[in-house]
Write an enzyme that holds these catalytic residues in place. Structure first.
Site, PDB file in Angstrom:
ATOM      1  N   LEU A   1       0.879  -1.167   0.000  1.00 27.01           N
ATOM      2  CA  LEU A   1       0.000   0.000   0.000  1.00 27.01           C
ATOM      3  C   LEU A   1       0.910   1.208   0.000  1.00 27.01           C
ATOM      4  CD1 LEU A   1      -3.015   0.853   0.170  1.00 27.01           C
ATOM      5  CD2 LEU A   1      -2.694   1.066   2.641  1.00 27.01           C
ATOM      6  N   ASP A   2       0.750   2.081  -0.989  1.00 27.86           N
ATOM      7  CA  ASP A   2       1.676   3.194  -1.166  1.00 27.86           C
ATOM      8  C   ASP A   2       1.815   4.043   0.092  1.00 27.86           C
ATOM      9  OD1 ASP A   2       2.155   2.519  -3.819  1.00 27.86           O
ATOM     10  OD2 ASP A   2       0.509   3.759  -4.557  1.00 27.86           O
ATOM     11  N   ARG A   3       2.958   4.671   0.214  1.00 30.73           N
ATOM     12  CA  ARG A   3       3.232   5.528   1.366  1.00 30.73           C
ATOM     13  C   ARG A   3       2.166   6.606   1.529  1.00 30.73           C
ATOM     14  NH1 ARG A   3       8.376   9.689   1.581  1.00 30.73           N
ATOM     15  NH2 ARG A   3       7.920  10.640   3.611  1.00 30.73           N
TER      16      ARG A   3
END
Length: 202
Positions: free
Chosen positions: A45-47
């Protein structure tokens, strides 16, 4: 004992336990929130995204959940700029042409702001002259930054992105930055889990 947990990842937290690529100021990672040894995320899950991450120390289970061939559905709450019309929603449902090909059919609908939504830190940038709204988007594929690219392709850039569900697991009742253990799935992870074995959150 095999660990299986769900975690509600806050904004600006790296979806990994170390930050080896950064030589400057330290950035928050999963290790700032989760102190169980040997667990790893099942998928990413992207930053700059928030919400549900599943973690386990079971390599087979991790591979099953993260493997694109399983086509496990993932649901996102997406705050977008502007108000998508029917044509934009139909395009999201039928498939959007991206640089790496057309997306698979998805579920997309307008929703009210989710109940009990926590504030984001820092807040999104709001332009008073342009309204915003929320979309619930369910996908069965996981290309790099796919949700953001899809909404941008139909003219509605993403302002905030929260993953609310993976398969049958959700972030319901889980505060941002908190985690809890779950019973490991007895069969395919797509079938979900038994009743939760709640443990104190850190």
């Amino acid at each position: 004992m095999s660990w299986f947990i769900r975690f509600n990842k806050p904004f600006d937290v790296l979806p990994q336990f170390t930050d080896r690529a950064n030589a400057g100021l330290p950035r928050q990672t999963l290790s700032d929130f989760i102190d169980l040894p040997g667990v790893y995320p099942a998928g990413r899950l992207d930053r700059d995204s928030e919400g549900l991450i599943l973690l386990t120390d079971n390599g087979r289970l991790q591979a099953q959940i993260s493997d694109p061939k399983q086509k496990m559905s993932k649901t996102y709450w997406v705050q977008v700029e502007g108000i998508p019309d029917t044509a934009a929603l139909i395009a999201l449902r039928n498939g959007v042409e991206l640089k790496d090909g057309i997306t698979r059919p998805a579920k997309a609908r307008l929703i009210e702001e989710p109940d009990g939504l926590w504030p984001r830190t820092p807040p999104i940038r709001v332009r008073k002259s342009i309204p915003d709204c929320w979309i619930e988007l369910t996908l069965r594929e996981g290309r790099n930054r796919q949700v953001r690219r899809m909404t941008a392709a139909v003219g509605h850039p993403t302002l905030r992105l929260i993953r609310s569900r993976i398969g049958n697991w959700t972030i319901d009742g889980l505060e941002s930055g908190s985690w809890e253990t779950l019973p490991a799935p007895e069969t395919s992870p797509i079938q979900g889990v038994r009743k939760r074995d709640r443990r104190p959150k850190r």
